[in-house]
Each structure stands twice: as structure tokens, then as C-alpha cells.
Design an enzyme around this catalytic site. Structure first.
Site, PDB file in Angstrom:
ATOM      1  N   ASP A 167       4.321   9.076 -32.396  1.00  0.00           N
ATOM      2  CA  ASP A 167       5.212  10.056 -31.775  1.00  0.00           C
ATOM      3  C   ASP A 167       5.593  11.188 -32.731  1.00  0.00           C
ATOM      4  O   ASP A 167       5.532  11.055 -33.943  1.00  0.00           O
ATOM      5  CB  ASP A 167       6.478   9.381 -31.227  1.00  0.00           C
ATOM      6  CG  ASP A 167       7.194   8.496 -32.242  1.00  0.00           C
ATOM      7  OD1 ASP A 167       6.544   8.007 -33.185  1.00  0.00           O
ATOM      8  OD2 ASP A 167       8.413   8.288 -32.092  1.00  0.00           O
ATOM      9  N   GLU A 222       8.463   5.390 -32.298  1.00  0.00           N
ATOM     10  CA  GLU A 222       9.052   4.928 -33.576  1.00  0.00           C
ATOM     11  C   GLU A 222      10.321   5.686 -33.889  1.00  0.00           C
ATOM     12  O   GLU A 222      11.296   5.108 -34.383  1.00  0.00           O
ATOM     13  CB  GLU A 222       8.037   5.078 -34.720  1.00  0.00           C
ATOM     14  CG  GLU A 222       8.484   4.466 -36.045  1.00  0.00           C
ATOM     15  CD  GLU A 222       9.505   5.286 -36.810  1.00  0.00           C
ATOM     16  OE1 GLU A 222      10.393   4.690 -37.455  1.00  0.00           O
ATOM     17  OE2 GLU A 222       9.442   6.525 -36.766  1.00  0.00           O
TER      18      GLU A 222
HETATM   19 ZN   LIG Z   1      10.249   9.977 -38.869  1.00  0.00          ZN
HETATM   20 ZN   LIG Z   2       7.718   8.363 -39.556  1.00  0.00          ZN
END
Ligand SMILES: [Zn+2]
Ligand SMILES: [Zn+2]
Length: 437
Positions: A97, A164
């Protein structure tokens, strides 16, 4: 006898040298394709849990290599499995991401993409954490493992993880059966590009490497009124100010100096006008630690201090402050000592000792932690691969405060070096963990 051992050793060294040369040549041949993929991902970043184009593209690539590929695991994650004889199961994870950041790198392939935050707000999007280098490395590693199946025995589970940056994706994949629908890993590895190491240098941190991170929201209630008649009010600004001051003693007086801890009040909002005492003040805190005991000490201490100060201020029971811990929070990432020592030694032997350093733990967060926490009998390590171009590193004299950090709109890692180094490191780690019997 002596002669035959010597001959055997020479043959072994020769064969490992040959495979190292073959590996390096293979990666070199793949680099134009991996760099084209990297530039394409960099120009087309996707926000957390909204990854669509990236996983579709990568799933198609690894399917061509002979992996068994499952898409939409944990909403947008990809799991690619390759079984190659008896041996342990190794999970290799990359996050994919990007961030709501407006890119200012000036790169020819800089992102101009606009995206939408979960609340619908429009935002520029950028791969400001370098997850595009992680994705390219994931494919580079898959290519080498598929091409050099004679060098390893066991099962590889390649995980392309969403979300994440919101510390949601790893848990989403676990909740969607990552450890039950697919071979359950014995070993977990990942890497992150580093803005604090020169390009091509690998850092391995044994033990805690990234922190527990809790966001704590405190609403301090009061009894509002006219600024000229304070005797008729309970001033939440004075109370919240006392709370902020008392919170400083958690780290300085209650925590042992040997356990890292941070309590930062990053936001304090109250009031509208000079002569009005408001009826509430809002505080937002970031609370960081490594050990679970430290985390508990800090969070319990915050609740106690907030309530205790309200009582001291004479606040009635029905106006007690509220303390809310935002979810999801991040759990500390732990590199198990045996695997981190093994990888440090392996990388030192493979790349040369001058390219491998002991990485420093940081107080940032990473949801790679979730995989190990889901089963602590496994061995796990996330390592760093430096991305700062050498000229910039030398110009700053190694002073990383003068260099763009991860998440900066200016962060432009030396992608070619990061991807080739990380692909080589991941592949030799896989060969070592999945050594033929
Ligand atoms: Zn990051
Ligand atoms: Zn990262």
C-alpha cells in the site's frame, strides 16, 4: 582421508560459488523487468485496503511462474504457494500500500494519482514508504525461486499484503485463513527499505525492532461558564493542562530507564473565545513501547492519572474524563534471536561484512508483527535494506536528520540497488532456510 575432505570442501565451495554467480546473473537479467514494474507501481500507487491494480498484476506474474495463486485473501491480498519437496514452510511477505502524501521527488515517474481516504476526502497518493520496492522484490524473489528450484527443498508461501499503513492488512489475511487455508509457515521473513542506511547496506536488528503503538484519545469534561465567574465552573483547560504535565512522569518516574517508552500528547484542543470557559478539552496521545509489561504500565497509568487529576479538580462523578484506545493498534515487531543471528551471518558471508550492520530498533510500527504473534513458536525476522543514494549519504555525512525520512514527500530510494540487494538477500535466505537435506 584429509585429501578427500579437502576435495569435498573445495567441491562444495565451488558449487556454492557457482550458485551465487548464477543467482547474481539471474537477478541482473531480471532487473529491467523489475525496474519497469517498480516505475509502473510508483506512478500508480494505491491507498491501504484499496489495492486492486497492484495485486491483480502481481498475481498474474507469479501464476506464470508456476505458483498456486489465491487472490482476495484479507480483501485484496495475494497468496502464492510453491511446493518443492520435503522441508520447512517459509513465508515471504511484502506489503503493497501507499500513503496519502503529495509526491515532491521530481522523479520522471512521480505519482500524480488522487485517491480517497476512508471518510471520502480526496488526497494525493504516493509510495512514500517504498512499498513499491517491496513488491518488485517479491516478484524478483519469486522468479529466482522458480528458476532455481534445484537449490532448495520445502514450501514457499509468498504473501502480498494490503493495508500495512493502517496496521490492518496482516490481521485481515490471518482472519481470512492465511494459516489454515494455506501451508502454515515455520519461518517468516520480510524486509523494509531504509532511509537511515546507505543504498545496498543490510541492517538486521535482533529482538524488538518496531514498537507497540497505541493512539489514546482523552476527553476531559468540565462545567463551562463565563470567564469572569470561574467559581461557577470546572475549567477543563486547567484540568487537561495538569493531566498533560502529570503524564510526563509515567516515562520519567514510573518506567525503568532500561525499557524504551514514549508518551507524547500530540494534540490539545479546547475553547472558542477568551472569556468563555468551555465544557470540554480533547487530548490525543501516541503511546509507544516494546515490552507488553511496559505497554500495560503506560496505558494503566494514563487511565489512573486522568481519573486522579479529575478527582483532585473536584469534578463530579458524572463528569469524569473518558479514555479511548483507538483500534486497530499496532503490536511490537520481534525478530527471534536465532533467525536474526542466522541471517546476519549468512548475509555477511554472502555480501561481505561491510554491507551488513546491526540495525537500530525504532519506535515506528509494522503489522508484520501479527504473523509471529499469531504463533510464537515460529521464527521471524524483518530486515532493513538501505536506500539512500551514496552521494546523498556522503553529502549528509551519514547524519540521517538531514535526509528525507520514510513517509516524506521527498523520499526517493535508490530503487535499483534496493530491489537487487533485497531480491538477492531474500533468495539466499530462502536457500539457507530451505536447504536441501
Ligand atoms: Zn510506512
Ligand atoms: Zn512501510
Amino acid at each position: 582421508m584429509k585429501i578427500s575432505i579437502a576435495a569435498g570442501l573445495a567441491a562444495m565451495t565451488l558449487s556454492s560459488m557457482t550458485s551465487a554467480a548464477t543467482l547474481a546473473e539471474g537477478i541482473k537479467a531480471d532487473m529491467p523487468q523489475l525496474m519497469a514494474l517498480y516505475r509502473d507501481l510508483h506512478a500508480n500507487p494505491e491507498l491501504s485496503m484499496q489495492e486492486v491494480r497492484t495485486p491483480a498484476k502481481l498475481a498474474a506474474e507469479v501464476r506464470k511462474l508456476g505458483f498456486q495463486v489465491t487472490e482476495h485473501v484479507g480483501k485484496t491480498g495475494v497468496v502464492a504457494v510453491m511446493k518443492n519437496g520435503p522441508g520447512p514452510v517459509l513465508l515471504i511477505r511484502a506489503d503493497m500500500d501507499a500513503l496519502p502524501v503529495k509526491e515532491e521527488t521530481g522523479l520522471p515517474f512521480a505519482s500524480k494519482v488522487m485517491g480517497k481516504l476512508p471518510d471520502g476526502t480526496a488526497t494525493p497518493v504516493m509510495h512514500a514508504c517504498g512499498h513499491d520496492t517491496h513488491v518488485a522484490t517479491w516478484l524478483g524473489t519469486a522468479r529466482r525461486l522458480a528458476a532455481m528450484k534445484d537449490q532448495w527443498s520445502g514450501t514457499v508461501v509468498m504473501v502480498l499484503q494490503p493495508g500495512e499503513e493502517l496496521v490492518m492488512g496482516a490481521q485481515a489475511m490471518l482472519d481470512d485463513g492465511l494459516f489454515t487455508r494455506f501451508p502454515k509457515p515455520d519461518y517468516l521473513i520480510a524486509f523494509h527499505d531504509a532511509a537511515t542506511l546507505p543504498a545496498g547496506v543490510i541492517g538486521v536488528t535482533p529482538g524488538y525492532v518496531l514498537a507497540n503503538v497505541d493512539t489514546v484519545n482523552v476527553v476531559v469534561k468540565g462545567v463551562g461558564g463565563h470567564g469572569a465567574y470561574p467559581q461557577n465552573t470546572k475549567d477543563p483547560i486547567v484540568l487537561a493542562s495538569r493531566i498533560v504535565t502529570s503524564l510526563q512522569t509515567l516515562v520519567s518516574r514510573e518506567n525503568t530507564p532500561f525499557n524504551p517508552a514514549v508518551v507524547t500528547v500530540g494534540s490539545f484542543h479546547a475553547g472558542t473565545k477568551s472569556n468563555i470557559i468551555p465544557d470540554q478539552a480533547k487530548l490525543a496521545l501516541t503511546v509507544r513501547s516494546y515490552a507488553p509489561e511496559t505497554r500495560k504500565l503506560l496505558l494503566d497509568g494514563i487511565r489512573r492519572i486522568v481519573r486522579g487529576e479529575a478527582i483532585a479538580a473536584g469534578m463530579p462523578d458524572d463528569r469524569m474524563p473518558t479514555v479511548e484506545i483507538e483500534q486497530p493498534s499496532a503490536d511490537a515487531t520481534y525478530n527471534t534471536p536465532e533467525l536474526s543471528a542466522r541471517l546476519t551471518k549468512l548475509f555477511g558471508a554472502h555480501f561481505g561484512a561491510d554491507r551488513v550492520v546491526e540495525g537500530q530498533p525504532v519506535m515506528a510500527a509494522e503489522d508484520f508483527s501479527r504473523y509471529w504473534l499469531a504463533d510464537k513458536t515460529k521464527q521471524s525476522t524483518i530486515f532493513w535494506v538501505g536506500g539512500v543514494p551514496k552521494a546523498k549519504w556522503d553529502a549528509a555525512n551519514g547524519d540521517t536528520t538531514k535526509l528525507p525520512a520514510l513517509h516524506s514527500p521527498l523520499w526517493a530510494p535508490e530503487a535499483e540497488t534496493v530491489i537487487s540487494t533485497a531480491t538477492e538477500a531474500m533468495t539466499v535466505a530462502a536457500f539457507d532456510i530451505l536447504k536441501k537435506g
